[in-house]
Design a protein around this motif. Structure first.
Motif, PDB file in Angstrom:
ATOM      1  N   UNK A   1      -1.480 -12.597 -21.248  1.00  0.00           N
ATOM      2  CA  UNK A   1      -1.591 -13.154 -22.589  1.00  0.00           C
ATOM      3  C   UNK A   1      -1.972 -14.620 -22.442  1.00  0.00           C
ATOM      4  N   UNK A   2      -2.933 -15.051 -23.227  1.00  0.00           N
ATOM      5  CA  UNK A   2      -3.383 -16.442 -23.228  1.00  0.00           C
ATOM      6  C   UNK A   2      -2.642 -17.137 -24.364  1.00  0.00           C
ATOM      7  N   UNK A   3      -1.741 -18.052 -23.999  1.00  0.00           N
ATOM      8  CA  UNK A   3      -1.020 -18.792 -25.032  1.00  0.00           C
ATOM      9  C   UNK A   3      -1.732 -20.098 -25.319  1.00  0.00           C
ATOM     10  N   UNK A   4      -2.174 -20.252 -26.549  1.00  0.00           N
ATOM     11  CA  UNK A   4      -2.825 -21.483 -27.009  1.00  0.00           C
ATOM     12  C   UNK A   4      -1.718 -22.461 -27.375  1.00  0.00           C
ATOM     13  N   UNK A   5      -1.574 -23.511 -26.593  1.00  0.00           N
ATOM     14  CA  UNK A   5      -0.381 -24.357 -26.676  1.00  0.00           C
ATOM     15  C   UNK A   5      -0.332 -25.262 -27.892  1.00  0.00           C
ATOM     16  N   UNK A   6      -1.468 -25.427 -28.567  1.00  0.00           N
ATOM     17  CA  UNK A   6      -1.515 -26.307 -29.728  1.00  0.00           C
ATOM     18  C   UNK A   6      -2.244 -25.603 -30.856  1.00  0.00           C
ATOM     19  N   UNK A   7      -2.015 -26.068 -32.066  1.00  0.00           N
ATOM     20  CA  UNK A   7      -2.801 -25.558 -33.189  1.00  0.00           C
ATOM     21  C   UNK A   7      -4.086 -26.363 -33.274  1.00  0.00           C
ATOM     22  N   UNK A   8      -5.165 -25.694 -33.656  1.00  0.00           N
ATOM     23  CA  UNK A   8      -6.440 -26.394 -33.767  1.00  0.00           C
ATOM     24  C   UNK A   8      -7.449 -25.880 -32.765  1.00  0.00           C
ATOM     25  N   UNK A   9      -8.454 -26.711 -32.488  1.00  0.00           N
ATOM     26  CA  UNK A   9      -9.572 -26.315 -31.640  1.00  0.00           C
ATOM     27  C   UNK A   9      -9.378 -26.818 -30.221  1.00  0.00           C
ATOM     28  N   UNK A  10     -10.191 -26.317 -29.318  1.00  0.00           N
ATOM     29  CA  UNK A  10     -10.111 -26.727 -27.915  1.00  0.00           C
ATOM     30  C   UNK A  10     -10.364 -28.224 -27.779  1.00  0.00           C
ATOM     31  N   UNK A  11      -9.613 -28.839 -26.849  1.00  0.00           N
ATOM     32  CA  UNK A  11      -9.837 -30.240 -26.540  1.00  0.00           C
ATOM     33  C   UNK A  11      -9.334 -31.214 -27.585  1.00  0.00           C
ATOM     34  N   UNK A  12      -8.462 -30.761 -28.523  1.00  0.00           N
ATOM     35  CA  UNK A  12      -8.103 -31.616 -29.653  1.00  0.00           C
ATOM     36  C   UNK A  12      -6.748 -32.295 -29.523  1.00  0.00           C
ATOM     37  N   UNK A  13      -5.918 -31.886 -28.587  1.00  0.00           N
ATOM     38  CA  UNK A  13      -4.589 -32.482 -28.440  1.00  0.00           C
ATOM     39  C   UNK A  13      -4.074 -32.181 -27.043  1.00  0.00           C
ATOM     40  N   UNK A  14      -2.850 -32.617 -26.760  1.00  0.00           N
ATOM     41  CA  UNK A  14      -2.281 -32.413 -25.434  1.00  0.00           C
ATOM     42  C   UNK A  14      -1.093 -31.462 -25.495  1.00  0.00           C
ATOM     43  N   UNK A  15      -1.000 -30.603 -24.490  1.00  0.00           N
ATOM     44  CA  UNK A  15       0.103 -29.657 -24.418  1.00  0.00           C
ATOM     45  C   UNK A  15       1.371 -30.351 -23.944  1.00  0.00           C
ATOM     46  N   UNK A  16       2.504 -29.856 -24.404  1.00  0.00           N
ATOM     47  CA  UNK A  16       3.806 -30.403 -24.025  1.00  0.00           C
ATOM     48  C   UNK A  16       4.651 -29.285 -23.439  1.00  0.00           C
ATOM     49  N   UNK A  17       5.070 -29.448 -22.179  1.00  0.00           N
ATOM     50  CA  UNK A  17       5.794 -28.382 -21.486  1.00  0.00           C
ATOM     51  C   UNK A  17       7.102 -28.034 -22.186  1.00  0.00           C
ATOM     52  N   UNK A  18       7.761 -29.018 -22.764  1.00  0.00           N
ATOM     53  CA  UNK A  18       9.030 -28.766 -23.460  1.00  0.00           C
ATOM     54  C   UNK A  18       8.828 -27.838 -24.651  1.00  0.00           C
ATOM     55  N   UNK A  19       7.729 -28.038 -25.370  1.00  0.00           N
ATOM     56  CA  UNK A  19       7.426 -27.167 -26.514  1.00  0.00           C
ATOM     57  C   UNK A  19       6.933 -25.800 -26.060  1.00  0.00           C
ATOM     58  N   UNK A  20       6.202 -25.779 -24.958  1.00  0.00           N
ATOM     59  CA  UNK A  20       5.579 -24.542 -24.478  1.00  0.00           C
ATOM     60  C   UNK A  20       6.596 -23.573 -23.892  1.00  0.00           C
ATOM     61  N   UNK A  21       7.595 -24.079 -23.196  1.00  0.00           N
ATOM     62  CA  UNK A  21       8.519 -23.230 -22.425  1.00  0.00           C
ATOM     63  C   UNK A  21       9.161 -22.105 -23.238  1.00  0.00           C
ATOM     64  N   UNK A  22       9.797 -22.387 -24.388  1.00  0.00           N
ATOM     65  CA  UNK A  22      10.426 -21.276 -25.131  1.00  0.00           C
ATOM     66  C   UNK A  22       9.416 -20.283 -25.675  1.00  0.00           C
TER      67      UNK A  22
END
Length: 263
Positions: A174-195
């Motif tokens: 499964x490809x988890x898109x870590x942010x809302x929006x389009x590619x290259x538009x923000x930075x992923x945060x591991x704390x938010x991604x983990x759960x």
């Protein structure tokens, strides 16, 4: 078992996380694109995500949109993309390749013909961003029957009610898109991604690879520590857009892969 399944089995056995790289097929032209793609495995890439150029890439930000335009202007088509995969397979029969794009070029070729050609060329999986689960009969189920993984995207807005439908016919990962929006538009945060990764792993029973918003070796490591792997695209495509040599692009890719593999 597809090459994708075999790759994850091997990574698990070695206690490693996956590094997935995205490049646009035919960017900036066929020959240079093929040179870069051929060099990706030696640079540490576990799975190659190969973009299919399309005129209306609605999920992509400016970086990927411009890459697609460059490829199209250089004469790249779906048929030439499959030709590129065949050329790659002449030298590498083990590295998984996932074709990522939109349904229109596939529909135009014809699903049955496309699946036969893709399988013959050496494609292992598909990510088709504009086909929701409600349309699985269009391509997802025929692709699975043809022996290709069909990889679905999950996002921060994929709630517990929607998630089972999203992963129902998903395979490979499964490809988890870590942010809302389009590619290259923000930075992923591991704390938010983990759960979110844990939630998707539980629902799907599949590896979860995180993409969007990852652009340095340090971020690759941080995300890989909380997921089964990480995918990076825009940061690599930017190097190609800037005119970096294939050698320099691949050196950058290796730094990202080393970051992910150190998790």
């Amino acid at each position: 078992m597809t090459r994708i399944d075999a790759k994850f089995e091997d990574l698990r056995a070695r206690g490693k996380k996956a590094f997935v790289s995205y490049v646009m097929a035919g960017d900036p032209d066929y020959d240079r694109s093929l040179e870069i793609v051929r060099g990706l495995p030696a640079a540490g890439v576990d799975i190659i995500e190969l973009g299919l150029p399309f005129t209306d890439p609605m999920a992509d930000g400016p970086t990927i949109q411009l890459a697609g335009q460059r490829a199209l202007e250089a004469g790249m088509t779906l048929a030439r993309t499959l030709e590129m995969v065949r050329a790659f397979r002449a030298e590498d029969d083990t590295t998984p390749i996932v074709l990522m794009g939109y349904y229109n070029p596939i529909y135009s070729m014809g699903v049955e013909k496309f699946l036969a050609e893709a399988k013959d060329a050496g494609i292992d999986g598909l990510i088709v961003v504009d086909l929701p689960p409600e349309e699985d009969i269009e391509l997802c189920l025929p692709a699975q029957d043809a022996g290709l993984n069909f990889i679905r995207l999950a996002t921060p807005t994929t709630d517990d009610k929607r998630l089972p439908r999203v992963v129902q016919n998903t395979s490979g990962f499964v490809y988890y898109v870590s942010i809302t929006g389009i590619t290259g538009s923000a930075e992923a945060n591991a704390t938010d991604v983990s759960p979110e990764v844990a939630r998707i792993q539980k629902a799907s029973g599949l590896p979860v690879i995180v993409g969007f918003g990852v652009n340095t070796p340090e971020k690759a490591r941080a995300i890989a520590e909380v997921a089964d792997g990480v995918v990076i695209g825009s940061a690599i495509v930017n190097r190609i857009a800037n005119g970096d040599s294939a050698e320099d692009v691949l050196a950058f890719v290796k730094s990202l892969a080393d970051g992910a593999h150190s998790a």
